[in-house]
Design a protein around this motif. Structure first.
Motif, PDB file in Angstrom:
ATOM      1  N   ALA A   1       0.838  -1.202   0.000  1.00  0.00           N
ATOM      2  CA  ALA A   1       0.000   0.000   0.000  1.00  0.00           C
ATOM      3  C   ALA A   1       0.866   1.242   0.000  1.00  0.00           C
ATOM      4  N   THR A   2       0.341   2.298  -0.624  1.00  0.00           N
ATOM      5  CA  THR A   2       1.024   3.586  -0.477  1.00  0.00           C
ATOM      6  C   THR A   2       0.696   4.091   0.936  1.00  0.00           C
ATOM      7  N   LYS A   3       1.494   5.048   1.389  1.00  0.00           N
ATOM      8  CA  LYS A   3       1.212   5.602   2.726  1.00  0.00           C
ATOM      9  C   LYS A   3      -0.165   6.245   2.726  1.00  0.00           C
ATOM     10  N   ASN A   4      -0.550   6.839   1.596  1.00  0.00           N
ATOM     11  CA  ASN A   4      -1.867   7.486   1.533  1.00  0.00           C
ATOM     12  C   ASN A   4      -2.998   6.465   1.567  1.00  0.00           C
ATOM     13  N   ALA A   5      -2.786   5.284   0.989  1.00  0.00           N
ATOM     14  CA  ALA A   5      -3.829   4.244   1.048  1.00  0.00           C
ATOM     15  C   ALA A   5      -4.130   3.886   2.498  1.00  0.00           C
ATOM     16  N   LEU A   6      -3.091   3.930   3.331  1.00  0.00           N
ATOM     17  CA  LEU A   6      -3.284   3.550   4.734  1.00  0.00           C
ATOM     18  C   LEU A   6      -4.004   4.636   5.540  1.00  0.00           C
TER      19      LEU A   6
ATOM     20  N   MET B   1       9.947   1.524   2.161  1.00  0.00           N
ATOM     21  CA  MET B   1      11.133   1.181   1.370  1.00  0.00           C
ATOM     22  C   MET B   1      12.293   0.798   2.292  1.00  0.00           C
ATOM     23  N   PHE B   2      12.460   1.611   3.337  1.00  0.00           N
ATOM     24  CA  PHE B   2      13.636   1.435   4.194  1.00  0.00           C
ATOM     25  C   PHE B   2      13.221   0.888   5.555  1.00  0.00           C
ATOM     26  N   GLU B   3      12.975  -0.422   5.556  1.00  0.00           N
ATOM     27  CA  GLU B   3      12.531  -1.093   6.777  1.00  0.00           C
ATOM     28  C   GLU B   3      13.125  -2.493   6.761  1.00  0.00           C
TER      29      GLU B   3
ATOM     30  N   ALA C   1       9.814   6.518  -9.085  1.00  0.00           N
ATOM     31  CA  ALA C   1       9.934   5.498  -8.036  1.00  0.00           C
ATOM     32  C   ALA C   1      10.382   6.188  -6.752  1.00  0.00           C
ATOM     33  N   ASP C   2       9.451   6.833  -6.065  1.00  0.00           N
ATOM     34  CA  ASP C   2       9.851   7.628  -4.893  1.00  0.00           C
ATOM     35  C   ASP C   2       9.236   7.151  -3.577  1.00  0.00           C
ATOM     36  N   ASP C   3       8.614   5.980  -3.598  1.00  0.00           N
ATOM     37  CA  ASP C   3       8.175   5.345  -2.352  1.00  0.00           C
ATOM     38  C   ASP C   3       8.098   3.842  -2.625  1.00  0.00           C
ATOM     39  N   PHE C   4       7.683   3.051  -1.625  1.00  0.00           N
ATOM     40  CA  PHE C   4       7.728   1.605  -1.832  1.00  0.00           C
ATOM     41  C   PHE C   4       6.846   1.164  -3.004  1.00  0.00           C
ATOM     42  N   ALA C   5       5.567   1.614  -2.994  1.00  0.00           N
ATOM     43  CA  ALA C   5       4.629   1.133  -4.028  1.00  0.00           C
ATOM     44  C   ALA C   5       5.072   1.540  -5.430  1.00  0.00           C
TER      45      ALA C   5
END
Ligand SMILES: Cc1cc2nc3c(=O)[nH]c(=O)nc-3n(C[C@H](O)[C@H](O)[C@H](O)COP(=O)(O)O)c2cc1C
Length: 178
Positions: free
Chosen positions: A37-42, A62-64, A99-103
């Motif tokens: 999910a994108t952060k906004n989806a959450l 991304m960084f976890e 490509a600037d976040d995980f999703a």
């Protein structure tokens, strides 16, 4: 659909609640579903809902620890990618290769060799915006299958194109492609 590996990506649309029904239906049909999910989806649905439905961790960072190479591994794992709901933002990002976040990194690492389906959901102006229309055309040329959107009552209160297709329609499209 039994045992089929589906990579299910949610972006920040009001239609996220309907996407949960799609996840549930896929699971009931025997598919193995991995959500991201994108952060906004959450902001629209909880991680607990998706993990509860799929019995799998929801990837969004991304960084976890445990996620560092998942944007590559999940593309290899998946037999089909479904972006549902797809915001105007994420559609434009995929078309531009951002490509600037995980999703979006996960989607940028898709090689278009396996089925890739997108169910857009957005306000009519976002849908008809020339940037969005051009991005959709670009993605169709890369082989992406679009499911909807439909004309109906939108969250803003107007009847227009932009409503996400019903879960049954999305399930049908996935079955047809598989
Ligand atoms: C209540 C609400 C509903 C929204 N619904 C949508 C939608 O259906 N489609 C869309 O493209 N954007 C919608 N947005 C705007 C997106 O959430 C916003 O553009 C966001 O940056 C998208 O990020 P993402 O694509 O990374 O998830 C909505 C925003 C709010 C506050």
């Amino acid at each position: 659909m039994k045992g089929k590996k589906i990579l299910f990506i949610l972006s920040g649309s009001i239609a996220c609640f309907k996407a949960c029904e799609v996840v549930s239906a896929l699971i009931k049909n025997g598919a193995e579903v991995q959500t991201c999910a994108t952060k906004n989806a959450l902001n629209f649905i909880g991680e607990a809902t998706l993990e509860g439905l799929t019995h799998k961790k929801v990837y969004h960072e991304m960084f976890e620890s445990g996620s560092y190479l998942k944007h590559i591994e999940l593309n290899s794992w998946a037999e089909l990618t479904l972006l549902c709901p797809a915001t105007a933002n994420i559609i434009n990002k995929i078309a531009a290769g951002i490509a600037d976040d995980f999703a979006s990194t996960l989607l940028a690492a898709n090689d278009y060799k396996k089925p890739f389906l997108i169910a857009p959901a957005m306000n009519v102006n976002l849908y008809l915006n020339p940037a969005t229309a051009e991005s959709i055309e670009k993605l169709k040329k890369r082989g992406v299958v679009f499911i909807g959107p439909e004309t109906g009552l939108l969250a803003c209160g107007v009847k227009a194109i932009g409503k996400m297709s019903e879960p049954a329609e999305i399930l049908k499209a996935v079955k047809e492609v598989l």
